[in-house]
Write an enzyme that holds these catalytic residues in place. Structure first.
Site, PDB file in Angstrom:
ATOM      1  N   LYS A 278       0.842  -1.289   0.030  1.00 53.95           N
ATOM      2  CA  LYS A 278       0.065   0.080   0.077  1.00 53.95           C
ATOM      3  C   LYS A 278       0.810   1.334   0.090  1.00 53.95           C
ATOM      4  O   LYS A 278       2.222   1.278   0.563  1.00 53.95           O
ATOM      5  CB  LYS A 278      -0.994  -0.095   1.190  1.00 53.95           C
ATOM      6  CG  LYS A 278      -1.755   1.178   1.451  1.00 53.95           C
ATOM      7  CD  LYS A 278      -2.712   1.445   0.397  1.00 53.95           C
ATOM      8  CE  LYS A 278      -3.298   2.906   0.598  1.00 53.95           C
ATOM      9  NZ  LYS A 278      -3.959   3.246  -0.876  1.00 53.95           N
TER      10      LYS A 278
ATOM     11  N   ASN B 279       5.497   0.953  -1.940  1.00 57.51           N
ATOM     12  CA  ASN B 279       5.094   2.185  -2.930  1.00 57.51           C
ATOM     13  C   ASN B 279       5.404   3.176  -1.715  1.00 57.51           C
ATOM     14  O   ASN B 279       4.577   3.209  -0.856  1.00 57.51           O
ATOM     15  CB  ASN B 279       3.607   1.845  -3.109  1.00 57.51           C
ATOM     16  CG  ASN B 279       3.079   2.945  -3.802  1.00 57.51           C
ATOM     17  OD1 ASN B 279       2.741   4.067  -3.397  1.00 57.51           O
ATOM     18  ND2 ASN B 279       2.852   2.523  -5.353  1.00 57.51           N
TER      19      ASN B 279
ATOM     20  N   ASN C 264       5.439   6.875  -5.788  1.00 56.35           N
ATOM     21  CA  ASN C 264       4.102   7.048  -6.367  1.00 56.35           C
ATOM     22  C   ASN C 264       4.164   8.519  -6.442  1.00 56.35           C
ATOM     23  O   ASN C 264       3.627   9.423  -5.565  1.00 56.35           O
ATOM     24  CB  ASN C 264       3.103   6.521  -5.279  1.00 56.35           C
ATOM     25  CG  ASN C 264       1.636   6.758  -5.589  1.00 56.35           C
ATOM     26  OD1 ASN C 264       1.301   7.419  -6.674  1.00 56.35           O
ATOM     27  ND2 ASN C 264       0.831   6.393  -4.824  1.00 56.35           N
TER      28      ASN C 264
ATOM     29  N   CYS D 265      -0.384   9.771  -7.348  1.00 53.55           N
ATOM     30  CA  CYS D 265      -1.896   9.506  -6.448  1.00 53.55           C
ATOM     31  C   CYS D 265      -2.882  10.908  -6.847  1.00 53.55           C
ATOM     32  O   CYS D 265      -2.549  11.978  -6.288  1.00 53.55           O
ATOM     33  CB  CYS D 265      -1.608   9.427  -4.977  1.00 53.55           C
ATOM     34  SG  CYS D 265      -3.273   9.196  -4.265  1.00 53.55           S
TER      35      CYS D 265
ATOM     36  N   GLY E  55      -3.135  -1.555 -15.001  1.00 53.58           N
ATOM     37  CA  GLY E  55      -4.420  -0.772 -15.661  1.00 53.58           C
ATOM     38  C   GLY E  55      -5.530  -1.700 -16.141  1.00 53.58           C
ATOM     39  O   GLY E  55      -5.261  -2.185 -17.538  1.00 53.58           O
TER      40      GLY E  55
ATOM     41  N   GLY F 167      -4.716  -5.005 -10.148  1.00 52.43           N
ATOM     42  CA  GLY F 167      -5.185  -4.323  -8.923  1.00 52.43           C
ATOM     43  C   GLY F 167      -6.538  -4.508  -8.764  1.00 52.43           C
ATOM     44  O   GLY F 167      -7.046  -5.691  -7.971  1.00 52.43           O
ATOM     45  N   THR F 168      -7.457  -3.733  -9.349  1.00 48.83           N
ATOM     46  CA  THR F 168      -9.007  -3.755  -9.043  1.00 48.83           C
ATOM     47  C   THR F 168      -9.537  -5.030  -9.096  1.00 48.83           C
ATOM     48  O   THR F 168     -10.578  -5.452  -8.595  1.00 48.83           O
ATOM     49  CB  THR F 168      -9.544  -2.663  -9.995  1.00 48.83           C
ATOM     50  OG1 THR F 168      -9.107  -1.497  -9.724  1.00 48.83           O
ATOM     51  CG2 THR F 168     -11.198  -2.749  -9.843  1.00 48.83           C
TER      52      THR F 168
HETATM   53  C1  FMN Z   1      -8.631   1.159  -3.826  1.00 51.28           C
HETATM   54  C2  FMN Z   1      -7.293   1.399  -4.321  1.00 51.28           C
HETATM   55  C3  FMN Z   1      -6.062   1.840  -3.866  1.00 51.28           C
HETATM   56  C4  FMN Z   1      -5.226   2.204  -4.480  1.00 51.28           C
HETATM   57  N1  FMN Z   1      -3.822   2.733  -3.810  1.00 51.28           N
HETATM   58  C5  FMN Z   1      -2.924   3.095  -4.599  1.00 51.28           C
HETATM   59  C6  FMN Z   1      -1.735   3.488  -3.688  1.00 51.28           C
HETATM   60  O1  FMN Z   1      -1.660   3.389  -2.468  1.00 51.28           O
HETATM   61  N2  FMN Z   1      -0.572   3.729  -4.459  1.00 51.28           N
HETATM   62  C7  FMN Z   1      -0.556   3.716  -5.729  1.00 51.28           C
HETATM   63  O2  FMN Z   1       0.705   4.040  -6.368  1.00 51.28           O
HETATM   64  N3  FMN Z   1      -1.624   3.193  -6.452  1.00 51.28           N
HETATM   65  C8  FMN Z   1      -2.820   2.740  -5.759  1.00 51.28           C
HETATM   66  N4  FMN Z   1      -3.907   2.396  -6.543  1.00 51.28           N
HETATM   67  C9  FMN Z   1      -3.689   2.444  -8.134  1.00 51.28           C
HETATM   68  C10 FMN Z   1      -3.383   1.038  -8.535  1.00 51.28           C
HETATM   69  O3  FMN Z   1      -2.532   0.704  -7.752  1.00 51.28           O
HETATM   70  C11 FMN Z   1      -3.402   0.930 -10.200  1.00 51.28           C
HETATM   71  O4  FMN Z   1      -2.277   1.647 -10.504  1.00 51.28           O
HETATM   72  C12 FMN Z   1      -4.695   1.340 -10.758  1.00 51.28           C
HETATM   73  O5  FMN Z   1      -5.979   1.037 -10.042  1.00 51.28           O
HETATM   74  C13 FMN Z   1      -4.644   0.582 -11.952  1.00 51.28           C
HETATM   75  O6  FMN Z   1      -4.646  -0.672 -11.980  1.00 51.28           O
HETATM   76  P1  FMN Z   1      -6.240  -1.486 -11.917  1.00 51.28           P
HETATM   77  O7  FMN Z   1      -7.120  -1.168 -12.998  1.00 51.28           O
HETATM   78  O8  FMN Z   1      -5.480  -3.062 -12.340  1.00 51.28           O
HETATM   79  O9  FMN Z   1      -6.647  -1.478 -10.719  1.00 51.28           O
HETATM   80  C14 FMN Z   1      -5.063   2.052  -5.973  1.00 51.28           C
HETATM   81  C15 FMN Z   1      -6.120   1.660  -6.622  1.00 51.28           C
HETATM   82  C16 FMN Z   1      -7.231   1.377  -5.955  1.00 51.28           C
HETATM   83  C17 FMN Z   1      -8.554   0.693  -6.679  1.00 51.28           C
END
Ligand code: FMN
Length: 308
Positions: free
Chosen positions: A49, A103, A131, A134, A247, A269-270
């Site tokens: 995180k 991160n 990061n 954000c 993504g 991620g998601t």
């Molecule tokens: C709930 C949530 C929390 C996230 N927290 C972070 C974070 O703390 N640091 C970061 O660099 N990206 C964070 N992200 C971004 C993800 O790491 C990723 O770059 C982005 O969601 C796109 O990938 P995905 O479509 O597979 O989720 C977060 C995304 C989500 C959905």
């Protein structure tokens, strides 16, 4: 079949991964719950995180919303802070086989440097993901990643403060992602992660109010995959360091698209919110694709869809 990849080829020690599948920051917390559900050690790497100098409670609720083929979030970097991470969590990671990449998110360039130096030499930490992307915090965050000079300044400060390999995570919320990528790589970044979430919003029409407490949030999930793929293709064509694609990846075929666009590794991620085993499914999907297509080394696929 050889699935191993190298994320920091410019370094003597490198950052070798047994396969190209990583978790995306913020979607499996620090892995301590996920390890009870599946064998994280099968993955290429876990990304923590987003971690800040002081603990953060994050933004007020509501801070997530579902969208067609994706979700909005404005978590606002809720995390335990670097002290607790180093004291309580890193020792657990040190017992795992999978490399963990932390991160980090600073409000200033100096805070990024401080975070990086605190992680230097900590057992259980194999790399840093800076990061600069954000979209959900008031100070720093995406603003660093939207300006090539600022992004380079953060990269320089982090590299000076640590001997760990450094991945810089870029935001898609810019007109020229390649310009930012080039500036960061010229400064010495070992690898890039492309992309963080797309700034977006939703409105509750009955309440006549934005859904998210902070009005805007970050869009992720399958909806952003084509945008992320385009960004990876552009960035991989412009820099000579590994690019980590991120993504909307939820299946092996998605990951193969990113690898063919030029990504050396991918993050999931998601997808883990609907299917906690998604990273394993993606890994097995890549293996299946390679077996079906007679590919013995994943390197053969990196950039395979690029014009030569
Ligand atoms: C709930 C949530 C929390 C996230 N927290 C972070 C974070 O703390 N640091 C970061 O660099 N990206 C964070 N992200 C971004 C993800 O790491 C990723 O770059 C982005 O969601 C796109 O990938 P995905 O479509 O597979 O989720 C977060 C995304 C989500 C959905």
């Amino acid at each position: 079949m050889n699935l191993s990849v190298e994320l920091a080829p410019r370094r003597k020690q490198g950052l070798p991964l047994q396969n190209p599948v990583m978790t995306a920051s913020g979607t499996l917390s620090n892995g301590l719950e996920a390890i009870r559900i599946f064998n994280i050690n099968r993955l290429g790497a876990l990304v923590s995180k987003g971690t800040t100098l002081r603990p953060r409670e994050g933004n007020p609720q509501p801070r997530t919303a579902e969208t067609p083929s994706g979700m909005l979030n404005t978590i606002g970097l809720q995390n335990v802070g670097i002290d607790a991470l180093v004291r309580d969590i890193a020792p657990v990671w040190a017992t795992w086989r999978v490399p963990v990449i932390v991160n980090i998110a600073g409000e200033t360039v100096d805070e990024f440097a401080e975070l990086a130096s605190r992680l230097d030499g900590v057992p259980g930490v194999s790399g840093i993901e800076a990061n600069v992307s954000c979209p959900n915090i008031a100070i720093g965050g995406m603003l660093f990643g939207q300006d090539p000079k600022q992004a380079a300044a953060v990269t320089r400060a982090v590299l000076r403060a640590t001997t760990l390999p450094v991945i810089v995570k870029l935001t898609p919320n810019v007109t020229d992602i390649v310009g930012v990528a080039r500036a960061v790589v010229e400064t010495g970044a070992d690898a890039l992660c492309v992309i963080n979430t797309l700034q977006a919003m939703a409105i509750d029409i009955r309440a006549r109010r934005p859904v998210l407490s902070t009005v805007f949030g970050g869009l992720s999930g399958p909806a952003i995959k084509p945008v992320a793929l385009r960004a990876v293709y552009q960035v991989a064509g412009a820099v000579d360091v590994p690019v980590v694609g991120c993504g909307g990846i939820s299946r092996g075929e998605d990951a193969v698209e990113f690898i063919m666009a030029g990504a050396t590794a991918v993050q999931v991620g998601t997808a883990t919110f609907a299917n906690p085993l998604a990273p394993i499914d993606v890994l097995e999907g890549i293996e299946r694709f390679m077996a079906e297509s007679g590919v013995s080394d994943v390197q053969e696929l990196v950039g395979a869809a690029r014009e030569s």
